[in-house]
Design a protein around this motif. Structure first.
Motif, PDB file in Angstrom:
ATOM      1  N   CYS A  16     -14.358  -8.135 -12.094  1.00 32.65           N
ATOM      2  CA  CYS A  16     -13.171  -8.411 -12.918  1.00 32.65           C
ATOM      3  C   CYS A  16     -13.571  -8.681 -14.362  1.00 32.65           C
ATOM      4  N   LEU A  76      -5.035 -10.845  -9.987  1.00 26.61           N
ATOM      5  CA  LEU A  76      -4.573  -9.564  -9.439  1.00 26.61           C
ATOM      6  C   LEU A  76      -3.429  -8.986 -10.278  1.00 26.61           C
ATOM      7  N   VAL A  80      -3.335  -5.295 -12.392  1.00 27.21           N
ATOM      8  CA  VAL A  80      -2.293  -4.271 -12.256  1.00 27.21           C
ATOM      9  C   VAL A  80      -1.758  -3.866 -13.630  1.00 27.21           C
ATOM     10  N   THR A 178      -8.807   0.256 -10.897  1.00 27.61           N
ATOM     11  CA  THR A 178      -8.139   0.387  -9.595  1.00 27.61           C
ATOM     12  C   THR A 178      -9.038  -0.111  -8.467  1.00 27.61           C
ATOM     13  N   PHE A 179     -10.311   0.259  -8.517  1.00 30.46           N
ATOM     14  CA  PHE A 179     -11.273  -0.187  -7.497  1.00 30.46           C
ATOM     15  C   PHE A 179     -11.425  -1.707  -7.521  1.00 30.46           C
ATOM     16  N   SER A 180     -11.487  -2.301  -8.719  1.00 30.54           N
ATOM     17  CA  SER A 180     -11.644  -3.753  -8.854  1.00 30.54           C
ATOM     18  C   SER A 180     -10.445  -4.487  -8.270  1.00 30.54           C
ATOM     19  N   THR A 181      -9.251  -3.939  -8.489  1.00 30.61           N
ATOM     20  CA  THR A 181      -8.033  -4.556  -7.960  1.00 30.61           C
ATOM     21  C   THR A 181      -8.066  -4.605  -6.437  1.00 30.61           C
ATOM     22  N   ILE A 182      -8.447  -3.499  -5.832  1.00 27.51           N
ATOM     23  CA  ILE A 182      -8.502  -3.419  -4.368  1.00 27.51           C
ATOM     24  C   ILE A 182      -9.559  -4.381  -3.810  1.00 27.51           C
ATOM     25  N   LEU A 183     -10.736  -4.415  -4.456  1.00 23.69           N
ATOM     26  CA  LEU A 183     -11.833  -5.253  -3.965  1.00 23.69           C
ATOM     27  C   LEU A 183     -11.471  -6.738  -4.028  1.00 23.69           C
ATOM     28  N   PHE A 185      -8.457  -7.982  -4.018  1.00 23.71           N
ATOM     29  CA  PHE A 185      -7.337  -8.200  -3.101  1.00 23.71           C
ATOM     30  C   PHE A 185      -7.832  -8.504  -1.683  1.00 23.71           C
ATOM     31  N   VAL A 186      -8.887  -7.811  -1.241  1.00 25.89           N
ATOM     32  CA  VAL A 186      -9.376  -7.975   0.132  1.00 25.89           C
ATOM     33  C   VAL A 186     -10.406  -9.098   0.258  1.00 25.89           C
TER      34      VAL A 186
END
Length: 389
Positions: A16, A76, A80, A178-183, A185-186
């Motif tokens: 991030c 997060l 976005v 986009t990849f950072s957001t997904i990572l 999030f999980v």
């Protein structure tokens, strides 16, 4: 949270920080937009000023938002907004599109800078905050110095389905964002429940009545003003005094961020072994020498040395001011974080003044504005505890 778990959770958090560095593309991007749309310095400097204007509006509300939805969810949300801002320029380069894109980039970054630093405090669970934030700034700087290279690469190399276009850097950063957001999030991150009643908007601003909070706020204003100012003005100085083209002069921005990256990486070590005050003095002296070089320099080696000095010297100022303020009021970290990030509004004030003076008296006028920020940082030294590591 064990040390091993801390290391695992720090991976998405540090990614991030890389996304936080996307905001620094505004320096080189504003130069390319200026050339493509035939703008004056004053008009072109509206872009970096616009990006950092939103820190004034959104930083304190973001601190209050964190109290309601938590630090991770706020980060997060910032990701976005940032991803959307990176997508827009791929559809065109009109003045209106770039204004909207840079505005969203500033809003997303205001949200991110306010919430990400306290999230680091949550993951670390206290201890080594300044050095960890400095390492995060190192990761951020990697994105910062790669932006000019990506822009130059796009402007000079043919890319299938894209052609010759510096805006390819938006596409690459969009994928990473986009990849950072997904990572994130999980990734499960436990946040301690908030104690007491959340502060109101007025109560947040009242914290500026605490001298160390106010002075740290002004220190961060000067730090980011010098940062954005050098980012934007260094290529213009090389073009004005050495007759370089924009693609050649764009290296100046990368040089600044290369040394800022080195400064963040080594600073995370020095802040563990040196007193913070000692390292702050060294940093500000380097910046003062840099301002002299940028003002009088007419040789390439002198200008490159000056850019390198301000890059290294300015690399750890944010972390030291931020950590000093945060640790002074541990029970109000979200609110203090919002106020400190509001200090990034300096990135609006400095470029506007620099654009006006550079139109009137050349790039030396822009350097004078940054020099005022360096003078203030000298006065901040006495606020740092001379005995504390």
């Amino acid at each position: 949270m064990g040390n091993q778990n801390k290391s695992i959770y720090l991976i998405p958090v540090m990614l991030c920080f890389f996304c936080m560095g996307f905001v620094d593309l505004v320096g080189i991007a504003s130069n390319y937009v200026k050339e493509d749309l035939a703008l004056t310095d004053s008009v072109a400097n509206v872009f970096p000023s616009l990006v950092f204007f939103w820190f004034l509006i959104f930083s304190v509300p973001t601190g209050m938002l964190m109290n309601k939805i938590g630090r991770k969810k706020t980060v997060l949300l910032s990701l976005v907004v940032t991803v959307v801002s990176l997508l827009l320029p791929l559809f065109g380069e009109t003045f209106a599109i770039m204004l909207v894109a840079f505005s969203l980039l500033g809003i997303g970054n205001a949200l991110m800078q306010t919430s990400l630093n306290p999230l680091v405090s949550t993951v670390m669970g206290g201890g080594n905050l300044a050095s960890t934030l400095t390492f995060g700034q190192f990761v951020k700087a990697i994105a910062s110095f790669s932006a000019p290279y990506l822009a130059m690469w796009g402007a000079t190399k043919f890319i299938p389905d894209f052609g010759y276009d510096w805006r390819i850097l938006f596409g690459i950063f969009f994928i990473v964002g986009t990849f950072s957001t997904i990572l994130l999030f999980v990734t499960p991150i436990e946040e301690p429940p908030m104690e007491g009643k959340p502060s109101t908007f007025v109560e947040c601003f009242k914290l500026l009545g605490t001298p160390i909070v106010l002075l740290s706020f002004l220190g961060i204003m000067c730090h980011v003003g010098i940062d954005v100012g050098t980012n934007t003005t260094a290529p213009k100085i090389l073009m004005e005094r050495l007759g370089m083209s924009l693609n050649e002069a764009a290296f100046a921005t990368s040089l600044y961020f290369i040394f800022r990256t080195i400064g963040c990486l080594t600073g995370s070590f020095f802040l563990r072994v040196l007193k913070m005050r000692t390292f702050f003095v060294i940093s500000v002296v380097m910046m003062a020498l840099s301002m002299c070089g940028l003002f009088i320099g007419t040789e390439q080696w002198m200008l490159y040395c000056a850019i390198a000095l301000v890059g290294y010297g300015n690399s750890n100022v944010f972390s030291m001011c931020f950590a000093t303020a945060l640790e002074s009021m541990p029970e109000k970290q979200n609110e203090v974080s919002g106020l400190m990030i509001m200090g990034l509004f300096g990135g609006t004030i400095f470029p506007l003044l620099m654009g006006l003076l550079s139109d009137a008296m050349g790039q030396g006028g822009a350097v004078l504005v940054m020099a005022v920020g360096v003078i203030y940082l000298f006065t901040y030294i006495k606020q740092l505890n001379p005995y504390k590591l």
